[in-house]
Design a protein around this motif. Structure first.
Motif, PDB file in Angstrom:
ATOM      1  N   TYR A 269     -66.014 -42.082 -84.246  1.00  0.00           N
ATOM      2  CA  TYR A 269     -64.988 -41.235 -83.329  1.00  0.00           C
ATOM      3  C   TYR A 269     -64.992 -40.233 -82.319  1.00  0.00           C
ATOM      4  O   TYR A 269     -64.751 -39.248 -81.471  1.00  0.00           O
ATOM      5  CB  TYR A 269     -63.708 -41.184 -84.909  1.00  0.00           C
TER       6      TYR A 269
ATOM      7  N   ALA B 150     -71.727 -52.729 -92.401  1.00  0.00           N
ATOM      8  CA  ALA B 150     -71.149 -51.875 -93.684  1.00  0.00           C
ATOM      9  C   ALA B 150     -70.339 -51.424 -93.441  1.00  0.00           C
ATOM     10  O   ALA B 150     -69.579 -51.176 -92.523  1.00  0.00           O
ATOM     11  CB  ALA B 150     -72.484 -50.603 -93.715  1.00  0.00           C
ATOM     12  N   TYR B 151     -69.680 -51.085 -94.398  1.00  0.00           N
ATOM     13  CA  TYR B 151     -68.485 -50.079 -94.783  1.00  0.00           C
ATOM     14  C   TYR B 151     -68.850 -48.904 -94.987  1.00  0.00           C
ATOM     15  O   TYR B 151     -69.601 -48.070 -95.939  1.00  0.00           O
ATOM     16  CB  TYR B 151     -67.056 -50.681 -95.621  1.00  0.00           C
ATOM     17  N   ASP B 152     -68.713 -47.795 -94.075  1.00  0.00           N
ATOM     18  CA  ASP B 152     -69.008 -46.711 -94.100  1.00  0.00           C
ATOM     19  C   ASP B 152     -68.324 -44.951 -93.427  1.00  0.00           C
ATOM     20  O   ASP B 152     -68.385 -45.086 -91.805  1.00  0.00           O
ATOM     21  CB  ASP B 152     -70.652 -46.734 -93.197  1.00  0.00           C
TER      22      ASP B 152
ATOM     23  N   LEU C 284     -69.362 -50.578 -85.894  1.00  0.00           N
ATOM     24  CA  LEU C 284     -69.676 -50.586 -86.770  1.00  0.00           C
ATOM     25  C   LEU C 284     -68.020 -51.515 -88.066  1.00  0.00           C
ATOM     26  O   LEU C 284     -67.273 -51.681 -87.986  1.00  0.00           O
ATOM     27  CB  LEU C 284     -69.178 -48.836 -87.624  1.00  0.00           C
TER      28      LEU C 284
ATOM     29  N   GLY D 277     -58.216 -51.768 -95.677  1.00  0.00           N
ATOM     30  CA  GLY D 277     -58.581 -51.498 -94.519  1.00  0.00           C
ATOM     31  C   GLY D 277     -56.820 -49.935 -94.266  1.00  0.00           C
ATOM     32  O   GLY D 277     -56.864 -48.922 -94.708  1.00  0.00           O
TER      33      GLY D 277
ATOM     34  N   ARG E 130     -62.511 -53.568 -88.868  1.00  0.00           N
ATOM     35  CA  ARG E 130     -63.279 -55.130 -89.598  1.00  0.00           C
ATOM     36  C   ARG E 130     -63.337 -56.584 -88.187  1.00  0.00           C
ATOM     37  O   ARG E 130     -62.644 -56.612 -87.764  1.00  0.00           O
ATOM     38  CB  ARG E 130     -61.993 -55.872 -91.006  1.00  0.00           C
TER      39      ARG E 130
ATOM     40  N   THR F 278     -68.086 -55.235 -91.598  1.00  0.00           N
ATOM     41  CA  THR F 278     -68.223 -56.349 -91.860  1.00  0.00           C
ATOM     42  C   THR F 278     -66.992 -56.799 -91.650  1.00  0.00           C
ATOM     43  O   THR F 278     -66.424 -56.405 -91.695  1.00  0.00           O
ATOM     44  CB  THR F 278     -68.420 -55.914 -93.654  1.00  0.00           C
TER      45      THR F 278
ATOM     46  N   ALA G 185     -67.861 -43.202 -90.099  1.00  0.00           N
ATOM     47  CA  ALA G 185     -67.117 -44.025 -88.797  1.00  0.00           C
ATOM     48  C   ALA G 185     -66.699 -42.735 -88.601  1.00  0.00           C
ATOM     49  O   ALA G 185     -66.568 -42.371 -87.061  1.00  0.00           O
ATOM     50  CB  ALA G 185     -65.765 -44.513 -90.007  1.00  0.00           C
TER      51      ALA G 185
ATOM     52  N   GLN H 295     -58.925 -61.903 -86.036  1.00  0.00           N
ATOM     53  CA  GLN H 295     -58.157 -60.819 -85.857  1.00  0.00           C
ATOM     54  C   GLN H 295     -57.875 -59.578 -84.689  1.00  0.00           C
ATOM     55  O   GLN H 295     -57.584 -58.901 -83.694  1.00  0.00           O
ATOM     56  CB  GLN H 295     -57.362 -60.340 -87.154  1.00  0.00           C
TER      57      GLN H 295
ATOM     58  N   ILE I 195     -65.179 -50.280 -84.731  1.00  0.00           N
ATOM     59  CA  ILE I 195     -65.155 -50.120 -85.983  1.00  0.00           C
ATOM     60  C   ILE I 195     -63.224 -50.445 -86.364  1.00  0.00           C
ATOM     61  O   ILE I 195     -62.403 -50.781 -86.022  1.00  0.00           O
ATOM     62  CB  ILE I 195     -64.762 -48.492 -86.897  1.00  0.00           C
TER      63      ILE I 195
ATOM     64  N   GLY J 282     -52.574 -50.858 -86.173  1.00  0.00           N
ATOM     65  CA  GLY J 282     -53.202 -50.051 -85.510  1.00  0.00           C
ATOM     66  C   GLY J 282     -53.821 -49.325 -86.736  1.00  0.00           C
ATOM     67  O   GLY J 282     -52.951 -47.750 -85.536  1.00  0.00           O
ATOM     68  N   LEU J 283     -54.664 -48.122 -86.647  1.00  0.00           N
ATOM     69  CA  LEU J 283     -54.942 -46.994 -86.932  1.00  0.00           C
ATOM     70  C   LEU J 283     -56.595 -46.195 -86.303  1.00  0.00           C
ATOM     71  O   LEU J 283     -56.445 -45.106 -85.803  1.00  0.00           O
ATOM     72  CB  LEU J 283     -55.526 -46.464 -88.432  1.00  0.00           C
TER      73      LEU J 283
HETATM   74  P1  ADP Z   1     -57.026 -52.611 -90.906  1.00  0.00           P
HETATM   75  O1  ADP Z   1     -56.322 -52.464 -91.103  1.00  0.00           O
HETATM   76  O2  ADP Z   1     -56.389 -54.457 -89.889  1.00  0.00           O
HETATM   77  O3  ADP Z   1     -58.472 -52.846 -91.532  1.00  0.00           O
HETATM   78  P2  ADP Z   1     -56.564 -49.982 -89.103  1.00  0.00           P
HETATM   79  O4  ADP Z   1     -56.881 -50.076 -87.662  1.00  0.00           O
HETATM   80  O5  ADP Z   1     -54.809 -50.329 -89.528  1.00  0.00           O
HETATM   81  O6  ADP Z   1     -57.008 -51.868 -89.370  1.00  0.00           O
HETATM   82  O7  ADP Z   1     -57.346 -49.566 -90.301  1.00  0.00           O
HETATM   83  C1  ADP Z   1     -58.816 -49.847 -90.163  1.00  0.00           C
HETATM   84  C2  ADP Z   1     -58.758 -48.498 -90.879  1.00  0.00           C
HETATM   85  O8  ADP Z   1     -59.922 -48.873 -91.439  1.00  0.00           O
HETATM   86  C3  ADP Z   1     -59.227 -47.455 -90.316  1.00  0.00           C
HETATM   87  O9  ADP Z   1     -59.915 -46.148 -91.465  1.00  0.00           O
HETATM   88  C4  ADP Z   1     -61.042 -47.231 -90.071  1.00  0.00           C
HETATM   89  O10 ADP Z   1     -61.581 -46.325 -89.439  1.00  0.00           O
HETATM   90  C5  ADP Z   1     -61.281 -48.465 -91.328  1.00  0.00           C
HETATM   91  N1  ADP Z   1     -62.665 -48.763 -91.235  1.00  0.00           N
HETATM   92  C6  ADP Z   1     -62.427 -50.365 -90.605  1.00  0.00           C
HETATM   93  N2  ADP Z   1     -63.991 -51.104 -90.733  1.00  0.00           N
HETATM   94  C7  ADP Z   1     -64.299 -50.038 -91.238  1.00  0.00           C
HETATM   95  C8  ADP Z   1     -65.801 -49.603 -91.666  1.00  0.00           C
HETATM   96  N3  ADP Z   1     -66.805 -50.593 -91.301  1.00  0.00           N
HETATM   97  N4  ADP Z   1     -66.677 -48.261 -92.042  1.00  0.00           N
HETATM   98  C9  ADP Z   1     -65.606 -47.725 -92.092  1.00  0.00           C
HETATM   99  N5  ADP Z   1     -64.491 -46.783 -92.490  1.00  0.00           N
HETATM  100  C10 ADP Z   1     -63.829 -48.180 -91.873  1.00  0.00           C
END
Ligand code: ADP
Length: 500
Positions: free
Chosen positions: A388, A378-380, A351, A36, A324, A353, A384, A328, A322, A404-405
C-alpha cells in the motif's frame, strides 16, 4: 495545582444520547481471526460505535487458530449445556471473555466445532458449526443476563440468529432485542438440504417455507432466513444495495431482497485509521503524511522493490494488487491483459492466495518477467502494508464488490486506485476528470479486459506525462475521509430507528 490560565483545556467530548447496547455476532474479527473485509469491519465498527455512546459486545467463535497471546488474555465467564439438534443432543457452551479498548469480546467455546486450523472448512462442517454458533450466541446473552437493544448479525454464518430470536428464543429475555443483519458478501449463503439444516438447527418446520429458509425444492438457506426474520438489513454500500436486487448480482436472492427492500439500507464501510496510518506505520521503510508523501513514497517503493527482488528504480510505475485470488476479484481480466500491462516502465506486484488457476498464472508471469513482476502467493499483513505504501496504483477490477477495503486503504496511503465501477468501488472512487484534474482514481464500467487495460493506460499517461496532476490525486486521496466516523453514525441512526 490549578491549570495555568493560558493552557487551553480540551472540551470534554460530549457523547450523543441515548446510550445504546449492541451485540455483534459474526464469524471473524481482526486481530483474532481474519480472512477478509468482514474481519476488518468486526474490529473497526464496534470501536467507532463506542465513541458514539454504544456499549458493544462482540460474540465470536473461539477457534483454535486464534493466536495464543489472545487466548492467554481470555478469562472464563461461564459454561452451560445447550440442546441443539432435532433429536435434542446436548452440547457444551463455554464463554471466554476479553476486553480491549472499551469493546467486550465473548468467545463461544466448544472444541468439537471450533478446533480446526481455519475458521471455514467446507459446508458439511460449516453448517453444523454455525447452527451451533448462532444458537449458542443467543443462549450466552441470556446466560450472561446481558440483553442488548440491538443484535447486529454479520453474513450467513450469523444468518440463523434472527431466525432463532423470533422462534425458539421468542419467550426468553433476549427476544426483547431488535435484530439487524449486514450483508458483507451475498455470494456465500450457507445453503444445504432442508433435512441437514433442520437437523442441526432444531428449528421448527414452518421456518422452512419459501418465504423464509427454503431454496428450490429441498434446499435451505441460512442467509435467506436471516434476511427474512431480521428487523433491518444493511449492506456495505448504496450501490451494492441496489445491485443485489437485480438478477446479475442477486445470487438467486434478488426477488427475496426486492420483497424486503423497505428494510434494506446501504452504508459504506470505513477503515480503521489508527491501524492504517502511514505516518505511524512501523512496518514502513519511511513513514509519511500528505505533506511528505511525494518524497517518501519513493523510499517505500525502493524498499518494496528490494524486498521483492524487483529492479530498484523509483521512476517505474508500480501497480499493486492485494486480494483473495477468486473469480469475484476480476482476476480473469488481469490475466487476459497481463503481458500488455508491462511496457518497460511498469512493475506489477501481486499479493494473494486463492484459486489455483490464478496462483499458477501469476507465478508464470513472474517466472518470465523476473525483476519486473512479483507474485507473492501468501497472506501477509506486513507485506500488504508495504505494498500500500510502495506502489503507485492499486488494481481492483472486481466482478462485484460489496464495498471493498483495499481501495480505501490504498487512497489513505496515497496509492491511486484503478477500479471497476461496481458496488462500493463506485461509491468511494470518483473517476479522474481530465478537464478539471479532479477525482480520486481511474475507473471503467463494463466487465471487459480491454476496458481495464484502457483504464491502466489512462492512469499511466497521467503518471508519465502530467506528474503534477498525478501528484494532486495522490495528495487528494490521502486527505479523503475514509474513516468510520460518518458510517458509524449512520449505523447508530438505524439502531435508534429500531429502538427509539
Ligand atoms: P474481501 O473481504 O472480499 O476479501 P475487502 O477488500 O473487503 O475484500 O477486504 C480485504 C482485506 O484483506 C483488506 O484488509 C486487505 O488488505 C486484506 N488482504 C487481502 N488479501 C490479503 C493478503 N494476501 N495478505 C494480506 N492482506 C490481505
Amino acid at each position: 495545582m490549578p491549570a495555568k490560565k493560558t493552557t487551553k483545556q480540551a472540551a470534554p467530548e460530549t457523547l450523543p444520547e441515548p446510550r445504546r447496547s449492541v451485540a455483534f455476532i459474526g464469524s471473524e474479527c481482526y486481530p483474532f481471526v481474519k480472512t477478509g473485509g468482514l474481519g476488518d469491519v468486526m474490529y473497526a465498527l464496534p470501536r467507532a460505535l463506542t465513541k458514539l455512546n454504544c456499549d458493544v459486545k462482540v460474540i465470536l467463535p473461539r477457534y483454535r487458530c486464534i493466536p495464543q497471546k489472545y487466548q492467554d488474555k481470555m478469562v472464563y465467564r461461564g459454561e452451560f449445556m445447550m440442546d441443539l439438534t432435532l433429536d435434542g443432543r446436548q452440547f457444551y457452551v463455554g464463554i471466554m471473555e476479553m476486553v480491549m479498548d472499551g469493546v467486550v469480546y465473548d468467545f463461544i467455546d466448544n472444541e468439537e466445532f471450533f478446533s480446526w486450523g481455519n475458521p471455514y472448512t467446507d459446508l458439511v462442517e460449516d453448517i453444523p458449526k454455525y447452527c451451533f454458533f448462532g444458537k449458542a450466541a443467543l443462549a450466552a446473552l441470556n446466560y450472561m443476563d446481558w440483553i442488548p437493544d440491538i443484535i447486529h448479525c454479520h453474513d450467513w454464518q450469523a444468518g440463523l440468529v434472527p431466525v432463532y430470536l423470533r422462534t425458539l428464543f421468542a419467550d426468553t429475555p433476549v427476544s426483547r432485542a431488535k435484530s439487524i443483519i449486514t450483508i458483507h458478501n451475498l455470494r456465500f449463503q450457507g445453503i444445504y438440504s432442508v433435512s441437514h439444516i433442520q437437523y442441526w438447527s432444531g428449528l421448527p418446520d414452518y421456518v422452512f417455507d419459501h418465504a423464509h429458509l427454503r431454496m428450490g425444492d429441498n434446499g435451505a438457506n441460512m442467509f435467506k432466513g436471516g434476511l427474512a426474520y431480521s428487523d433491518l438489513i444493511t449492506t456495505v454500500s448504496a450501490t451494492y444495495a441496489d445491485e443485489i436486487q437485480t438478477g446479475f448480482y442477486g445470487e438467486n436472492l434478488d426477488d427475496h431482497l426486492r420483497y424486503h427492500r423497505e428494510k434494506l439500507h446501504g452504508i459504506v464501510n470505513g477503515i480503521d485509521v489508527d491501524i492504517w496510518n502511514s505516518s505511524t506505520d512501523k512496518l514502513l521503510a519511511a513513514p509519511y503524511d500528505a505533506k511528505t508523501v511525494l518524497k517518501e513514497k519513493k523510499a517505500n517503493k525502493l524498499a518494496l522493490q528490494e524486498r521483492l527482488g524487483l529492479e530498484q528504480d523509483e521512476n517505474k510505475i508500480v501497480l499493486g494488487l492485494i486480494s483473495r485470488l477468486t473469480d469475484q476479484k476480476g482476476l480473469d481480466l488481469v490475466n487476459a491483459v497481463f503481458p500488455e500491462l508491462l511496457d518497460g516502465n511498469t512493475q506489477v506486484v501481486i499479493l494473494g492466495t486463492g484459486d489455483r488457476q490464478y496462483e499458477d498464472a501469476f507465478r508464470y508471469y513472474e517466472s518470465v518477467n523476473k525483476g519486473t513482476v512479483c507474485a507473492y502467493i501468501a497472506y501477509d499483513e506486513s507485506l500488504a502494508h508495504q505494498i500500500y505504501a510502495g506502489a503507485d496504483a492499486l488494481l481492483v477490477p472486481s466482478l462485484f464488490e460489496p464495498c471493498g477495503l483495499t481501495q480505501l486503504i490504498a487512497m489513505r496511503y496515497g496509492t491511486v486506485p484503478i477500479v471497476r465501477e461496481t458496488g462500493g468501488l463506485k461509491d468511494t472512487v470518483e473517476p479522474y476528470n481530465e478537464y478539471t484534474g479532479g477525482g480520486n482514481g481511474f475507473t471503467f464500467d463494463r466487465y471487459e479486459a480491454g476496458l481495464l487495460l484502457d483504464a491502466v493506460i489512462r492512469a499511466k499517461t497521467v503518471y508519465f506525462t502530467a506528474r503534477e496532476r498525478w501528484d494532486a490525486i495522490v495528495v487528494r486521496d490521502m486527505e479523503k475521509d475514509v474513516s468510520w466516523d460518518l458510517s458509524a453514525r449512520q449505523y447508530r441512526e438505524l439502531y435508534l430507528k429500531l429502538k427509539p
